[in-house]
Write a protein that holds these residues in place. Structure first.
Motif, mmCIF file in Angstrom:
data_model
loop_
_atom_site.group_PDB
_atom_site.id
_atom_site.type_symbol
_atom_site.label_atom_id
_atom_site.label_comp_id
_atom_site.label_asym_id
_atom_site.label_seq_id
_atom_site.Cartn_x
_atom_site.Cartn_y
_atom_site.Cartn_z
ATOM 1 N N UNK A 40 12.938 -40.456 16.251
ATOM 2 C CA UNK A 40 12.551 -40.127 14.885
ATOM 3 C C UNK A 40 13.016 -41.211 13.917
ATOM 4 N N UNK A 41 14.206 -41.731 14.132
ATOM 5 C CA UNK A 41 14.697 -42.767 13.228
ATOM 6 C C UNK A 41 13.872 -44.039 13.344
ATOM 7 N N UNK A 42 13.343 -44.303 14.545
ATOM 8 C CA UNK A 42 12.603 -45.543 14.731
ATOM 9 C C UNK A 42 11.144 -45.412 14.317
ATOM 10 N N UNK A 43 10.726 -44.176 13.954
ATOM 11 C CA UNK A 43 9.360 -43.975 13.507
ATOM 12 C C UNK A 43 8.378 -43.798 14.642
ATOM 13 N N UNK A 44 8.857 -43.505 15.854
ATOM 14 C CA UNK A 44 7.953 -43.298 16.975
ATOM 15 C C UNK A 44 7.109 -42.054 16.750
ATOM 16 N N UNK A 45 5.926 -42.019 17.374
ATOM 17 C CA UNK A 45 5.045 -40.876 17.241
ATOM 18 C C UNK A 45 5.666 -39.681 17.958
ATOM 19 N N UNK A 46 5.593 -38.503 17.339
ATOM 20 C CA UNK A 46 6.128 -37.298 17.952
ATOM 21 C C UNK A 46 7.099 -36.619 17.016
ATOM 22 N N UNK A 47 7.300 -35.310 17.229
ATOM 23 C CA UNK A 47 8.278 -34.579 16.453
ATOM 24 C C UNK A 47 7.774 -34.204 15.083
ATOM 25 N N UNK A 48 8.724 -33.727 14.255
ATOM 26 C CA UNK A 48 8.367 -33.202 12.936
ATOM 27 C C UNK A 48 7.846 -34.281 12.004
ATOM 28 N N UNK A 49 8.353 -35.497 12.119
ATOM 29 C CA UNK A 49 7.871 -36.574 11.253
ATOM 30 C C UNK A 49 6.396 -36.853 11.517
ATOM 31 N N UNK A 50 6.006 -36.840 12.784
ATOM 32 C CA UNK A 50 4.608 -37.078 13.129
ATOM 33 C C UNK A 50 3.734 -35.929 12.638
#
Length: 289
Positions: free
Chosen positions: A241-251
């Protein structure tokens, strides 16, 4: 069947007549037994809930205001609402539930939804008494199919005599729903040829909530629907999530039109009363959002 949140009973889905499907997606008949008080949290929604019941009464409680709540009712209409509420019942509940888009509800109910927004109103207190009479007919019908046929006839009759909704508001509603709440209020007002203030006033009168709030609710609905499909959107590892990878709540936030993950979580707390992670763990509301 066993209810996921403490009740036992049955649910029967009915498909409205073809001419009604632009206005009513489905009928849901239910019979549910709760030996102990059954409390459910219901998420906010840019839709109208109609419950026509003949079993154990329930309370519909808005934690913000007792005046906007309804107590000891078996049948009620809840307008568009911008915060979660709770229902509480015990005993055998029976009835039919309809979820209506606001402008369809405006035509069927025959009153602007500004009069119902953020309120649960017992059907006997609504104008004309037709919903209360319909409830009585549903209660004595011999089968679910007979009840759904009664609903078809009653709703078709209402729509046949209903006045039209302003086409500019219908257009604005379609634009908002088609974009998932991403369209801005200013551009919508410009498109219909109204000032932003006039557009907001008219929209709120007919839909019950301001267009900006409805846009937020539509984004929330989209995210909540993904969540309601099951654990298909697990939280990504913290590092990812910190690295901005696709997946999780941020995505999920980005896909549903939120600025960021914190924006998504704030709306979930306001509209569902909990975080997405907590809801995914099992505290879903009983309505589909």
């Amino acid at each position: 069947m066993d209810g996921a949140d403490g009740g036992t009973g049955e649910m029967v889905v009915g498909v409205p007549a073809i001419r009604l499907r632009p206005f009513v997606d489905r009928y849901v008949g239910y019979r549910e037994w709760a030996a102990q008080p059954l409390v459910r949290r219901e998420v906010a929604g840019a839709f109208v809930v109609v419950i026509l019941g003949w079993g154990a009464p329930l309370d519909v409680v808005d934690p913000r205001s007792a005046e906007r709540s309804a107590y000891g009712v078996d049948s009620f209409v809840a307008g568009t609402f911008d915060a979660y509420c709770a229902t509480r019942t015990v005993g055998m509940g029976e009835g039919v539930e309809l979820l209506l888009a606001p402008l369809a509800a405006r035509r069927i109910l025959g009153l602007p939804l500004g009069e119902l927004a953020n309120r649960a109103v017992a059907v006997e207190h609504l104008p004309g008494g037709w919903l209360d009479r319909l409830r009585c007919r549903l209660a004595v019908a011999a089968s679910w199919s007979a009840r759904f046929a009664l609903l078809d006839a009653a709703l078709a009759a209402r729509l046949a005599t209903a006045g039209p909704v302003d086409p500019r508001l219908e257009w604005a509603w379609r634009r908002l729903t088609d974009s998932g709440g991403r369209d801005g209020v200013g551009p919508l007002a410009d498109e219909v040829g109204w000032s932003r203030r006039h557009f907001t006033v008219r929209f709120r009168q007919e839909v019950g909530l301001p267009p900006k709030t409805v846009a937020r609710l539509l984004r929330f609905h989209r995210a909540y629907a993904v969540l309601g499909a099951g654990p298909a959107v697990p939280a990504a590892p913290v590092g990812a999530q910190r690295s901005g990878a696709v997946g999780g709540w941020a995505d999920l936030a980005v896909r549903c039109g939120y600025y960021d993950q914190s924006h998504l979580i704030r709306d979930f707390r306001e509209f569902a009363g909990d975080t997405p992670a907590a809801l995914l763990a099992g505290s879903h509301s009983s309505n589909p959002g």
